[in-house]
Enzyme design. Sequence first.
Site, PDB file in Angstrom:
ATOM      1  CD  GLU A 134      14.671  36.087  53.024  1.00 22.06           C
ATOM      2  OE1 GLU A 134      14.613  35.923  54.255  1.00 22.06           O
ATOM      3  OE2 GLU A 134      15.456  35.462  52.291  1.00 22.06           O
ATOM      4  N   PRO A 135      11.024  38.679  56.267  1.00 21.61           N
ATOM      5  CG  PRO A 135       9.591  37.658  57.804  1.00 21.61           C
ATOM      6  CD  PRO A 135      10.361  37.402  56.532  1.00 21.61           C
ATOM      7  CD  GLU A 136      14.704  36.845  57.438  1.00 27.65           C
ATOM      8  OE1 GLU A 136      15.164  35.760  57.064  1.00 27.65           O
ATOM      9  OE2 GLU A 136      14.038  37.605  56.686  1.00 27.65           O
ATOM     10  CG  LEU A 137      16.639  44.049  57.848  1.00 20.64           C
ATOM     11  CD1 LEU A 137      17.097  42.663  57.407  1.00 20.64           C
ATOM     12  CD2 LEU A 137      16.963  45.085  56.800  1.00 20.64           C
ATOM     13  CG  PHE A 139      11.752  39.985  63.811  1.00 23.13           C
ATOM     14  CD1 PHE A 139      12.773  39.220  64.319  1.00 23.13           C
ATOM     15  CD2 PHE A 139      11.076  39.543  62.692  1.00 23.13           C
ATOM     16  CE1 PHE A 139      13.136  38.022  63.726  1.00 23.13           C
ATOM     17  CE2 PHE A 139      11.425  38.345  62.091  1.00 23.13           C
ATOM     18  CZ  PHE A 139      12.470  37.590  62.608  1.00 23.13           C
TER      19      PHE A 139
END
Length: 273
Positions: A134-137, A139
Site C-alpha cells: 500500500e504505497p499511497e502515502l 506520493f
Amino acid sequence: MTFSKILYETLDGVALITLNRPERTNALDQEMLGEISAAMDLAEADPNVRAVVVRGAGSAFSSGFDLKAQMEARPAGVDEWRPLLRKDFDTVMRFWHCPKPTIAMVRGPCLAGACELALACDMTIASEDAFFGEPELKFGAGIVVMLLPWIVGPKIAKEIILLGEDRVSARRAAEIGMINRVVAAERLEDEVLRIARHIAAVDPGLIKETKRALNRALETQGLLQALESALEIDLAIEGAGSADKIAFFDVARREGLRAAIAWRDSRFPSPGA
C-alpha cells in the site's frame, strides 16, 4: 457482452475475470472498473457459475488504480473526486459482497487498489514471485478501501500503510494473513482452479449462506461502517490535494511516471540507513 480491458470466460463452474492491460501492468482505470463490475453481474446472474477467480494478464496482477489516467484527468475538489472514489470503492467491494466465493490469483505486483481488491476476495493465492503493498502515502494519496487492518490487525496495517510498503513478499503476506497460501509460479493456475472447482462442487446455497455468516462476523464489528468512514476521509484528502501529491504529479508530467516514482523514493531513507 464485449470487453476491451478485461477478459471474461467460464470453465467448469468457475468464472475467470482477467485484468487485461499488461502494457500498463493491468492498472485499474475507470473503464476497466466498469467492465469488472459488469463481469461480476454476469457471474452472479449465471446459475452455472459457482466461484469467481480474478487474475492479471502477463506477469502482474495489477499495479493499482491508474495514476497516469488520474494525472491526465486532473480531478480537483471533493465534487469531482466523489464519483471516482465511489466507483473505486464499490468495484473492490463487489468481491466482498458477491454471494459466490471469490479468489484472487496473484503473480507479480499487487499494489494499492489492486491489493485492496485481493484483500476483498474470500481467498488470495499467490505465486512465489508475487509482492503486495500500500504505497499511497508515499506520493500523497490516501487509502480508498481500508480493509488491511481488518485482515492483519492494526499494528501491522499501520506499519505497511504509514511506511508505504510496496514490496511485501508473498511469504511475508502469508505469514501475516494477507493471503492464504503461496505456490510455485508454474503451479499457480492449476492450484487456484483446483480450489475453485472444489468449492464449485459444494451446494451453492450452502456456500452463499456460509459466506454471509463468515462476512457477518466482521460486519457486526463495524467493518462496513468503518470502510465508509475511511472512504470519506480519503475523499477529504484527495479533495484538498496534498503538497506531496501535487509535487509527484508535477514531476510525472515533466518527466514521466517512472521519474516521479524515483523522485518519490529518493525522499526516504534507504533500508538499514
